[in-house]
Design a protein around this motif. Structure first.
Motif, mmCIF file in Angstrom:
data_model
loop_
_atom_site.group_PDB
_atom_site.id
_atom_site.type_symbol
_atom_site.label_atom_id
_atom_site.label_comp_id
_atom_site.label_asym_id
_atom_site.label_seq_id
_atom_site.Cartn_x
_atom_site.Cartn_y
_atom_site.Cartn_z
ATOM 1 N N SER A 44 0.826 -1.209 0.000
ATOM 2 C CA SER A 44 0.000 0.000 0.000
ATOM 3 C C SER A 44 0.856 1.252 0.000
ATOM 4 C CB SER A 44 -0.995 0.016 1.162
ATOM 5 O OG SER A 44 -0.443 -0.567 2.281
ATOM 6 N N PHE A 45 2.055 1.144 0.594
ATOM 7 C CA PHE A 45 2.978 2.279 0.504
ATOM 8 C C PHE A 45 3.363 2.536 -0.950
ATOM 9 C CE2 PHE A 45 7.571 3.246 0.154
ATOM 10 C CZ PHE A 45 7.544 4.540 0.612
ATOM 11 N N LEU A 46 3.716 1.441 -1.663
ATOM 12 C CA LEU A 46 4.154 1.612 -3.049
ATOM 13 C C LEU A 46 3.010 2.060 -3.944
ATOM 14 C CD1 LEU A 46 6.609 -1.273 -3.790
ATOM 15 C CD2 LEU A 46 7.036 1.161 -3.833
ATOM 16 N N SER A 47 1.791 1.601 -3.669
ATOM 17 C CA SER A 47 0.678 1.944 -4.551
ATOM 18 C C SER A 47 0.503 3.449 -4.632
ATOM 19 C CB SER A 47 -0.601 1.274 -4.072
ATOM 20 O OG SER A 47 -1.014 1.848 -2.866
ATOM 21 N N ILE A 86 -2.382 -6.005 -5.113
ATOM 22 C CA ILE A 86 -1.809 -6.775 -4.008
ATOM 23 C C ILE A 86 -2.238 -6.181 -2.677
ATOM 24 C CG2 ILE A 86 0.364 -7.306 -2.844
ATOM 25 C CD1 ILE A 86 1.635 -7.644 -5.562
ATOM 26 N N ALA A 87 -2.181 -4.835 -2.601
ATOM 27 C CA ALA A 87 -2.574 -4.189 -1.348
ATOM 28 C C ALA A 87 -4.025 -4.491 -1.023
ATOM 29 C CB ALA A 87 -2.359 -2.681 -1.455
ATOM 30 N N LEU A 88 -4.879 -4.445 -2.043
ATOM 31 C CA LEU A 88 -6.303 -4.698 -1.822
ATOM 32 C C LEU A 88 -6.537 -6.127 -1.362
ATOM 33 C CD1 LEU A 88 -8.189 -2.997 -4.752
ATOM 34 C CD2 LEU A 88 -8.525 -2.615 -2.332
ATOM 35 N N ARG A 108 -10.045 3.951 3.963
ATOM 36 C CA ARG A 108 -8.794 3.660 3.284
ATOM 37 C C ARG A 108 -8.977 2.584 2.221
ATOM 38 N NH1 ARG A 108 -3.577 3.444 5.692
ATOM 39 N NH2 ARG A 108 -3.688 4.100 7.827
ATOM 40 N N ILE A 109 -9.793 1.571 2.548
ATOM 41 C CA ILE A 109 -10.010 0.505 1.568
ATOM 42 C C ILE A 109 -10.673 1.073 0.332
ATOM 43 C CG2 ILE A 109 -11.042 -1.741 1.187
ATOM 44 C CD1 ILE A 109 -11.146 -2.152 4.122
#
Lengths: 222, 215, 54, 196
Positions: A44-47, A86-88, A108-109
Motif C-alpha cells: 500500500s505504501f508503493l501503490s 496486491i494491497a487490496l 482507506r479501503i
C-alpha cells in the motif's frame, strides 16, 4: 544492472520475510494473522508512491517534453495497478480473521479501490490510442488531474467513514509498533520496493525498445 | 454572446441530446420506488441518494457526445483557426448543457423530493445542491469525454466517475446534516467554491486536450 | 529478537489457524508478480527478435 | 517583415511516426498571390496546411504570420451539421440566408430552393457546395483550401475558379492543394521531391 537489483532484493525480501514470519512475535490482539503486514504495508505504501512518481514524470513530460518521462508513466502504470491489487487483496484477506469480513466500506479501503480503478483507467486510456505521442500527452494530463484529486478523494472518504487502523509508520511520529516487528517491516519494505523497481526497469525497457526501435542506439544495445 | 446563441441553437435542435436525458432521469426516479418496498418510510431514507445517482447517470449519458459531433464535422478545427483558442467554445458548451439539461433535472428532482418527503424544507436542500452538483458533473464528464474523444463514452465514464466521489460524499453529508437539523449552508458554500474553481480550470484543461486531439 | 516464534515447523505453517490466510496471500502475490515478470520477459524477447530481424 | 509578405515559412520539417514527410521547406506568401501545394497522396500536403494553420506543431523551423492576418479555411471536413437545415447551417457560420448577396450565390449553386432541406439529406456534392458558400462570402485576407474541387460538378468548378481569380485581383492571398487543376495564376510547391 537490472538482474542484480532483482536478485539482491529477492534475497533481501526473503530474509525479511523469514524474520517477520518466523521470528517476530505474534501480535497481542490479532495473533499470527498480523504477519500479512509484511506484504500489505509495503504494497500500500508503493501503490501511492508509484502514483506520485508518475505524477512527477507527467509534469516533466508536459513542461520539458522529455520523452523518457512519458515512457516511465506508461511502464509504471501496469506495475502500479499490480501493487494496488496486491494491497487490496492482502488487506481483504487480512480482514477475514481480524474483522470477520473480507470487505468493509471503510475510508482507506475504498480510496485504495478508487486508486486501483484509476490505474486501470490510465492503462485503458493509453492503450485505446494508436498515435502514441498523443496518448502520452493525454495520459500525463490524466495522471496530473488524478494527482490533484487523490488527496481530495482520500480526505473526503476519511470524512465519510473510518474503521481502518491508522498508519503504523509515519515519517513524523514515533512508530507505534514494537521494534521486534518494526525492523523486519522496514526490511521487507526495502526488499519489496526493490522487486517492484526491477519490474519497472524491465517494463520500461520493453517500452523504450518498442517506441524507439528504429534508433541506432537501440539496435546497438540489443 | 453570439456564440451562446449558436451553441444554444445547436443543442436545442438536437432533441435526443437534451430531451432524452431528462426522460432518462424521470425513468430512473420512477424505477427506484418499484424496486424498494412501497412503504414511504423506506423510500424516504434512500430518496436523496437516488436523486444524486440519477442525476449522475443522466449527466453521464447526456454529456457522452458533447464534443464528438463538432470534432467529426470539423467545427472544432474551424473554431480554432478562427479564434485561435477553444476556451470560449468549451465554456459556452458546458454552460448550455447545464441550462438545457442541468436546470430541468434539478427542478424535476426538487419537485419529486417535495412530493416524497412531505417536507417543503427539502426545497432548499435539493434545489441548490442539485443545481451546483449538475454543473460540476457536466464539467468533469466533459473532461473525461474530451480525453476519450471518439474512443467511446465508456472510457470517459471510467475516467470520470472516480473524480466525482468527493462530490457525492459532500452531497451525502448535506442530506445527513439536514436530517439532524444542522446548518447546511456552509457545505453548500464549500460546493460552490469547488464549482468556481472547476468553472475556471476545467475548460482550460479541456482546450489543451482537444488541441492535442486536433494535431 | 531472533527467537523462533513457533514451537515447531508444523505450527509455523498452521499459525494458530491463521496460516491459511497468511500463506494464501503470499501465494497469490508470488504468482501474480512472477506472471508479470514472465509477461514482460516475453515481450522483451519478442521485441529483441524483431529488431534483430530488421 | 515587410507589409507585402503575409506568411514567412522558414526551414520547417515534419515527420509522422518516424516517417519523414518533408524537411528544409521555406517559402513566402505575398499579398495578392496564390500558392499551389502539389504532391502525391501521403506526401504531407494536408499536414503542411495544418501546420500553416497552427493546428499541428511543426517539428522544427518557424512559421511567421503577419499581424492581424485572418484566415478562411476549408478542409476535408465540411463543417456542416447534418441534422440542421441548410439555412440554419448558414446561420451557425454567421451568414444570413436572406441577404441578396447570399441569395445570388445560392442561386448560382442551385441551392436556393433547398434552403429548408435537412443537410443530412443532401448529396455529397451539394454539401460541398454549401461548404464553399462560406468561402465565397468571407472577408478574410487569406483563403486556405484543401482539395476544394473534389466531388464538384463542372459548373461549380468553373465558378470556384472564377471566384478565386477575382479574389486575387482584390489583393487577397490563396493557398490551396488540388489534384484537379484550377486555372489561376499561382506559384507551385512540390512536396515529396526528395523521396523515392
Amino acid at each position: 544492472m537490472y538482474p542484480y537489483i532483482l536478485y539482491f532484493s529477492v534475497l533481501f525480501y526473503a530474509f525479511a520475510l523469514v524474520w517477520g514470519l518466523g521470528f517476530a512475535p505474534a501480535d497481542y490482539v490479532q495473533g499470527n494473522s498480523f504477519r500479512i503486514i509484511y506484504l500489505h504495508v509495503p504494497a500500500s505504501f508503493l501503490s501511492q508512491s508509484l502514483y506520485i512518481v508518475m505524477a512527477i514524470a507527467a509534469g516533466i513530460f508536459l513542461i520539458w517534453k522529455v520523452k523518457l518521462a512519458a515512457y516511465m508513466i506508461k511502464s509504471i502504470a501496469p506495475v502500479g495497478a499490480l501493487v494496488t491489487f496486491i494491497a487490496l487483496i492482502s488487506g481483504s484477506i487480512w480482514g477475514i480473521p481480524t474483522w470477520g469480513t473480507w470487505w468493509q466500506w471503510d475510508a482507506r479501503i475504498t480510496s485504495t479501490l478508487i486508486l486501483f480503478i484509476m490505474y486501470l483507467g490510465l492503462i485503458s486510456l493509453h492503450s485505446s490510442f494508436t498515435n502514441f505521442e498523443k496518448a502520452d500527452k493525454f495520459i500525463s494530463v490524466l495522471v496530473l488531474i488524478g494527482f490533484v484529486n487523490i488527496p481530495i478523494i482520500k480526505k473526503s472518504v476519511d470524512w465519510w467513514s473510518t474503521l481502518h487502523q491508522p498508519a503504523s509508520i509515519t515519517l513524523t511520529n514515533k512508530p507505534s509498533i514494537d521494534p521486534t516487528m518494526l525492523y523486519p517491516l522496514i526490511f521487507s519494505m526495502i526488499g519489496f520496493s526493490g522487486i517492484i523497481v526491477s519490474l519497472i526497469i524491465l517494463s520500461s525497457k520493453v517500452h523504450i525498445f518498442k517506441r524507439e526501435s528504429h534508433k541506432s542506439w537501440v539496435k546497438r544495445n540489443v | 454572446m453570439k456564440l451562446i446563441f449558436v451553441e444554444f441553437f445547436k443543442l436545442k435542435m438536437k432533441l435526443r441530446a437534451w430531451l432524452g436525458p431528462i426522460l432518462i432521469f424521470l425513468l430512473i426516479i420512477i424505477s427506484f420506488p418499484l424496486t424498494v418496498e412501497l412503504s414511504s418510510e423506506a423510500l424516504n431514507d434512500v430518496f436523496y441518494s437516488i436523486l444524486w445517482i440519477a442525476s449522475l447517470l443522466t449527466i453521464m449519458v447526456s454529456v457522452e457526445s458533447i464534443f464528438l459531433e463538432d470534432y467529426e464535422d470539423g467545427y472544432l478545427e474551424y473554431f480554432y483557426v478562427a479564434n485561435n483558442s477553444l476556451f470560449s467554445l468549451i465554456f459556452t458548451k458546458i454552460l448550455i448543457y447545464w441550462i438545457l439539461i442541468g436546470i430541468p433535472i434539478s427542478c424535476l428532482g426538487t419537485f419529486f423530493s417535495i412530493n416524497m418527503s412531505d417536507d417543503i424544507s427539502s426545497l432548499n436542500i435539493a434545489l441548490p445542491s442539485l443545481l451546483i452538483s449538475t454543473y460540476i458533473f457536466i464539467n468533469l464528464f466533459a473532461l473525461g469525454n474530451s480525453l476519450s474523444l471518439n474512443k467511446g463514452s465508456a472510457l470517459g465514464a471510467l475516467i470520470t466517475i472516480p473524480l466525482l466521489f468527493p462530490i457525492l460524499i459532500l452531497l451525502g453529508k448535506i442530506v445527513l446534516n439536514a436530517n439532524f437539523g444542522f446548518e447546511i449552508s456552509n457545505l453548500l458554500l464549500l460546493m460552490l467554491g469547488v464549482l468556481l474553481l472547476i468553472i475556471v480550470f476545467i475548460p482550460f484543461i479541456i482546450s489543451f486536450i482537444i488541441k492535442t486531439h486536433l494535431e | 529478537m531472533f527467537n523462533f516464534a513457533f514451537d515447531n515447523l508444523n505450527s509455523f505453517f498452521y499459525m494458530d489457524g491463521h496460516g491459511i490466510y497468511v500463506w494464501s496471500v503470499f501465494f497469490i502475490v508470488i504468482i501474480s508478480t512472477s506472471l508479470m515478470f514472465i509477461f514482460y520477459k516475453n515481450e522483451l524477447r519478442k521485441i529483441r527478435k524483431k529488431i534483430i530481424d530488421e | 517583415m515587410s507589409n507585402s509578405i503575409l506568411l514567412k515559412v522558414d526551414n520547417i520539417g515534419f515527420s509522422i511516426n518516424q516517417n519523414r514527410l518533408f524537411h528544409n521547406l521555406s517559402f513566402n506568401l505575398k499579398k495578392g498571390k496564390a500558392l499551389h501545394i502539389k504532391g502525391n497522396n501521403g506526401s504531407g500536403k494536408s499536414s503542411l496546411i495544418r501546420i500553416l494553420l497552427g493546428i499541428t506543431p511543426a517539428g522544427k523551423g518557424s512559421i511567421l504570420w503577419n499581424k492581424n492576418t485572418d484566415i478562411c479555411f476549408l478542409g476535408h471536413k465540411n463543417v456542416l451539421k447534418n441534422y440542421l437545415t441548410l439555412s440554419d447551417n448558414l446561420y451557425i457560420h454567421g451568414i444570413d440566408s436572406n441577404e441578396s448577396k447570399t441569395k445570388d450565390i445560392l442561386a448560382d449553386l442551385g441551392l436556393i430552393k433547398r434552403l429548408d432541406t435537412i443537410v443530412g439529406n443532401l448529396s455529397y456534392g451539394q454539401q460541398k457546395k454549401l461548404a464553399l458558400i462560406r468561402i465565397f462570402l468571407n472577408q478574410a485576407k487569406v483563403i486556405i483550401l484543401d482539395e476544394p474541387c473534389v466531388g464538384l460538378d463542372d459548373s461549380t468548378r468553373i465558378l470556384t475558379t472564377k471566384f478565386l481569380s477575382s479574389e486575387l485581383k482584390k489583393n487577397k492571398s490563396i493557398i490551396y492543394t488540388s489534384h484537379i487543376p484550377i486555372d489561376i495564376d499561382s506559384e507551385t510547391i512540390t512536396l515529396g521531391g526528395n523521396q523515392v
